[in-house]
Scaffold this motif. Structure first.
Motif, PDB file in Angstrom:
ATOM      1  N   TYR A  20       0.790  -1.282  -0.002  1.00 40.70           N
ATOM      2  CA  TYR A  20       0.079   0.076   0.192  1.00 40.70           C
ATOM      3  C   TYR A  20       0.865   1.176   0.034  1.00 40.70           C
ATOM      4  O   TYR A  20       0.333   2.371  -0.642  1.00 40.70           O
ATOM      5  CB  TYR A  20      -1.157   0.047   1.231  1.00 40.70           C
ATOM      6  CG  TYR A  20      -2.204  -0.814   0.907  1.00 40.70           C
ATOM      7  CD1 TYR A  20      -3.238  -0.347  -0.139  1.00 40.70           C
ATOM      8  CD2 TYR A  20      -2.330  -2.099   1.618  1.00 40.70           C
ATOM      9  CE1 TYR A  20      -4.086  -1.089  -0.414  1.00 40.70           C
ATOM     10  CE2 TYR A  20      -3.192  -3.077   0.966  1.00 40.70           C
ATOM     11  CZ  TYR A  20      -4.368  -2.688   0.226  1.00 40.70           C
ATOM     12  OH  TYR A  20      -5.471  -3.244   0.095  1.00 40.70           O
TER      13      TYR A  20
ATOM     14  N   GLY B 281       3.694   1.414  -1.519  1.00 47.04           N
ATOM     15  CA  GLY B 281       4.079   1.531  -2.926  1.00 47.04           C
ATOM     16  C   GLY B 281       3.193   2.187  -3.738  1.00 47.04           C
ATOM     17  O   GLY B 281       3.191   3.016  -4.604  1.00 47.04           O
ATOM     18  N   ILE B 282       1.745   1.724  -3.451  1.00 47.60           N
ATOM     19  CA  ILE B 282       0.707   2.150  -4.421  1.00 47.60           C
ATOM     20  C   ILE B 282       0.500   3.870  -4.251  1.00 47.60           C
ATOM     21  O   ILE B 282       0.306   4.569  -5.165  1.00 47.60           O
ATOM     22  CB  ILE B 282      -0.558   1.303  -4.137  1.00 47.60           C
ATOM     23  CG1 ILE B 282      -0.215   0.013  -4.753  1.00 47.60           C
ATOM     24  CG2 ILE B 282      -1.388   2.032  -4.509  1.00 47.60           C
ATOM     25  CD1 ILE B 282      -1.706  -0.574  -4.994  1.00 47.60           C
ATOM     26  N   TYR B 283       0.508   4.329  -2.701  1.00 48.10           N
ATOM     27  CA  TYR B 283       0.420   5.410  -2.757  1.00 48.10           C
ATOM     28  C   TYR B 283       1.749   6.427  -2.925  1.00 48.10           C
ATOM     29  O   TYR B 283       1.711   7.604  -2.803  1.00 48.10           O
ATOM     30  CB  TYR B 283       0.050   5.691  -1.103  1.00 48.10           C
ATOM     31  CG  TYR B 283      -1.450   5.699  -0.950  1.00 48.10           C
ATOM     32  CD1 TYR B 283      -2.350   6.535  -1.537  1.00 48.10           C
ATOM     33  CD2 TYR B 283      -1.892   4.479  -0.214  1.00 48.10           C
ATOM     34  CE1 TYR B 283      -3.634   6.344  -1.379  1.00 48.10           C
ATOM     35  CE2 TYR B 283      -3.230   4.258  -0.108  1.00 48.10           C
ATOM     36  CZ  TYR B 283      -4.081   5.255  -0.502  1.00 48.10           C
ATOM     37  OH  TYR B 283      -5.406   4.842  -0.402  1.00 48.10           O
TER      38      TYR B 283
ATOM     39  N   ARG C 204       6.033   2.560 -11.632  1.00 46.17           N
ATOM     40  CA  ARG C 204       6.579   2.197 -10.050  1.00 46.17           C
ATOM     41  C   ARG C 204       5.328   1.284  -9.523  1.00 46.17           C
ATOM     42  O   ARG C 204       5.528   0.395  -9.025  1.00 46.17           O
ATOM     43  CB  ARG C 204       6.748   3.276  -9.267  1.00 46.17           C
ATOM     44  CG  ARG C 204       8.020   3.296  -8.274  1.00 46.17           C
ATOM     45  CD  ARG C 204       8.035   4.600  -7.616  1.00 46.17           C
ATOM     46  NE  ARG C 204       7.888   4.377  -6.277  1.00 46.17           N
ATOM     47  CZ  ARG C 204       8.785   3.732  -5.329  1.00 46.17           C
ATOM     48  NH1 ARG C 204       9.804   3.103  -5.765  1.00 46.17           N
ATOM     49  NH2 ARG C 204       8.619   3.634  -4.093  1.00 46.17           N
ATOM     50  N   THR C 205       4.120   2.021  -9.937  1.00 48.30           N
ATOM     51  CA  THR C 205       2.951   1.278  -9.230  1.00 48.30           C
ATOM     52  C   THR C 205       2.732  -0.392  -9.647  1.00 48.30           C
ATOM     53  O   THR C 205       2.601  -1.200  -9.029  1.00 48.30           O
ATOM     54  CB  THR C 205       1.839   2.100  -9.731  1.00 48.30           C
ATOM     55  OG1 THR C 205       1.885   3.211  -9.534  1.00 48.30           O
ATOM     56  CG2 THR C 205       0.554   1.529  -8.994  1.00 48.30           C
TER      57      THR C 205
ATOM     58  N   PHE D 282       5.108  -2.612  -7.885  1.00 43.86           N
ATOM     59  CA  PHE D 282       4.199  -3.098  -6.786  1.00 43.86           C
ATOM     60  C   PHE D 282       3.102  -4.152  -6.794  1.00 43.86           C
ATOM     61  O   PHE D 282       2.985  -4.998  -6.104  1.00 43.86           O
ATOM     62  CB  PHE D 282       3.839  -1.874  -5.840  1.00 43.86           C
ATOM     63  CG  PHE D 282       4.876  -1.390  -5.165  1.00 43.86           C
ATOM     64  CD1 PHE D 282       5.731  -1.766  -4.054  1.00 43.86           C
ATOM     65  CD2 PHE D 282       5.562   0.013  -5.732  1.00 43.86           C
ATOM     66  CE1 PHE D 282       6.743  -1.195  -3.442  1.00 43.86           C
ATOM     67  CE2 PHE D 282       6.556   0.738  -5.336  1.00 43.86           C
ATOM     68  CZ  PHE D 282       7.262   0.119  -4.001  1.00 43.86           C
TER      69      PHE D 282
END
Lengths: 247, 372
Positions: A102, A104-106, B2-3, B6
């Motif tokens: 999470y 990383g996603i943000y 980058r997303t 992940f």
């Protein structure tokens, strides 16, 4: 401190003939812990989902963190945290992996992710379980973890949908400590609950009955107004009028 | 980007932790490829024959032994009357009954002609047609043998005969496995890619984690790509496994370019996974996704040309096959693996599958809603 972060004007959601949320008008100030009370099926989750940009309102207007709920949902999402009723971390990932994912996603950097992970595990005292699958944690820990994950990107507002349902009073008390800690760092908390004792912890509460907001004030003022000795009495008095059953 | 990193990291962790999924990905292709091709065989053998011989002569004996020596027939029973033989057919003990009339030998020798009677159980049409075909050619053969023996060959009046011989290209021994294995492999890859991808997404819907994703600023293209790529890689792995099994269990070595096969597979998988995504956007539960996928997989399977030639389908069915991605993959597999076709030969297939991939994925992305 008194700027408004959520502003709703006649916010309405209809599903066919059924009005789940009817002309809700309220505002939430920055730094506030705002309680959103109501029986099951009163429309709390519907209202919250509209504010989070998960559900498009049928009519009315609202802005969250200064962004419009119709057009700027992606901007809203960058500025809020959300913890849904259903437990929503990945049970087949470990504590650290969930945090990392999470974060990383943000868009946190690798360095920030590392710092945050350490800080989170410290805060929860989960050192022994950091590499365990989330599935194996007790419910109380899971909920605390998902709260901290929901605010990992330091959002302006965090929406909590019945975050403490199903856990014991001690764990609930600990959970509220976390909410206070978050509020101290400037995060506004928007909390739905049907535990009346919890509503006493809020700065202001609104009470929803059958899709309408029937009362909105600080717990102290509400008790005075309804000449009740506890929030429970206030709620019982209003909820008695409810016609809807559970959804 | 980058997303995406992940998302992929998360998916792969989950896949490698899911022992059931791994078992399926490994065992399903191995078992199906080892068992299926042996059963999917059109060669008609073991046709059981009931014989009613009223003549009991050396000619009828010779005739009967000639039939059985062909190897296609097995012996059901000798019966004394056609009625009994017919009963054998009714009880499914015999596929064909042959009645050799009294005076078979005598009539052949004296009158130069004789009729025999065949009764065929046509419930299994293929068996009936192929069985009578075999018998007819055996009888013709027997007939010319007799003529050679009895009719004095007239040197100046030799019966003009055109003998037809044929040679089989690309599959000289008419080995059905050569034909079936590449097709079955194409089907397996479709099954694994399409169904698993849609089930995975719907599972996140069921658990509720997708809501947590939807409330993040993640862009839906990335989310979808993050779901697509892991299954793309897994399906490619299954395909490779399948090629190895075809090589070592059936000795099938692709005649054409392996690179061409993989190139087509890459595009094809985007189409199939796109379909899986699309199904998942229309389903709320894994059961729904499963039944929708099942419907399409059945149609794709039966109208793909895997078992029955598309050329012999009615016109309306042919139109459906034009929209069946599996059909194109099976054709390409057979063309490249058996005939060694080149890119030029399958360029039409590439184009169609590419268009399908674009349409299905665009549709899926548009239909995937972060907000309801």
């Amino acid at each position: 401190m008194n700027s408004t972060v959520i502003k709703a004007e006649k916010l309405t959601k209809r599903y066919g003939d059924f009005v789940a949320a009817n002309e809700l008008t309220f505002d939430v100030r920055a730094g506030e812990i705002f309680g959103f009370l109501g029986a099951n099926g009163a429309g709390k989750t519907t209202a919250m989902r509209m504010l989070c940009g998960l559900s498009v309102p049928s009519s009315g207007t609202a802005s969250v963190a200064g962004y419009d709920v119709y057009k700027q949902t992606e901007n809203i999402k960058r500025n809020i945290g959300y913890m849904s009723q259903k437990f929503s971390l990945y049970e087949d990932l470990t504590v650290m992996e969930n945090i990392g994912f999470y974060a990383g996603i943000y868009g946190l950097t690798d360095k920030e992710i590392k710092e945050k992970s350490v800080q989170l595990v410290d805060q929860l005292g989960l050192h022994d379980s950091a590499k365990k699958l989330v599935r194996s944690l007790p419910l109380g820990w899971k909920q605390k973890l998902s709260f901290l994950v929901a605010i990992i990107h330091q959002p302006k507002i965090v929406f909590l949908d019945e975050p403490t349902s199903g856990v014991d009073p001690v764990a609930r008390r600990q959970f509220w400590d976390l909410i206070y800690q978050a509020a101290d760092t400037g995060i506004t908390a928007f909390v739905t609950t049907h535990y009346m004792d919890e509503s006493e912890y809020c700065h202001r509460v609104s009470i929803m009955v059958d899709g309408n907001i029937r009362a909105l004030d600080s717990p102290a003022n509400l008790k005075k107004h309804f000449s009740a000795s506890s929030m429970d009495e206030v709620f019982q008095g209003l909820a008695r009028e409810a016609k809807r059953k559970e959804d | 980007m980058r997303t995406l990193r992940f998302l992929l990291q998360k998916e792969f962790r989950q896949v490698f932790r899911d022992k059931n999924l791994l078992r399926q990905i490994l065992m399903v292709p191995i078992i199906q490829l080892l068992i299926f091709p042996w059963a999917a065989n059109y060669e008609v053998k073991n046709i059981s024959l009931a014989i009613v011989d009223h003549d009991h002569s050396s000619y009828s004996e010779k005739f009967i032994s000639k039939i059985f020596s062909s190897g296609y027939f097995i012996h059901s029973d000798y019966t004394s009357s056609f009625k009994d033989a017919y009963q054998l057919i009714e009880r499914d003990k015999a596929d064909i009954a042959i009645e050799i009339p009294q005076g078979f030998e005598k009539n052949l020798v004296r009158e130069n002609q004789q009729k025999i009677f065949l009764a065929v159980n046509a419930i299994n049409g293929v068996k009936a047609i192929v069985g009578t075909g075999y018998l007819a050619s055996i009888i013709t053969d027997y007939n010319s043998q007799i003529r050679a023996e009895w009719v004095q060959a007239d040197r100046f009046n030799a019966a003009p005969a055109i003998e037809i011989t044929s040679s089989n290209w690309f599959n000289p021994l008419l080995n059905y496995k050569m034909f079936m294995v590449p097709g079955i492999l194409a089907f397996l890859v479709t099954l694994i890619g399409g169904i698993m991808c849609s089930l995975n997404i719907v599972r996140e819907k069921e658990i509720g984690t997708i809501e947590q994703i939807n409330v993040t600023p993640i862009r839906k293209q990335y989310f979808i790509l993050g779901k697509l790529l892991p299954f793309w890689i897994m399906a490619t792995f299954v395909f490779t496994l399948g090629l190895l099994i075809s090589r070592f269990a059936y000795g099938i070595i692709p005649q054409g370019s392996i690179v061409l096969l993989y190139a087509f597979l890459s595009v094809y998988l985007f189409a199939v996974l796109g379909m899986g995504l699309l199904i998942s956007t229309y389903s709320d539960t894994q059961q729904q996704a499963m039944s929708i996928s099942f419907f399409f997989i059945m149609v794709f399977n039966l109208l793909s040309g895997l078992y029955t030639p598309i050329e012999s389908m009615p016109a309306w069915a042919k139109v459906i096959t034009d929209f069946n991605p599996l059909r194109y993959f099976i054709e390409v597999m057979r063309m490249v693996v058996l005939k060694g076709s080149s890119f030029h030969d399958v360029s039409h297939h590439f184009l169609v599958i590419f268009l399908m991939a674009v349409v299905l994925n665009t549709w899926a992305i548009l239909n995937y809603r972060k907000t309801t």
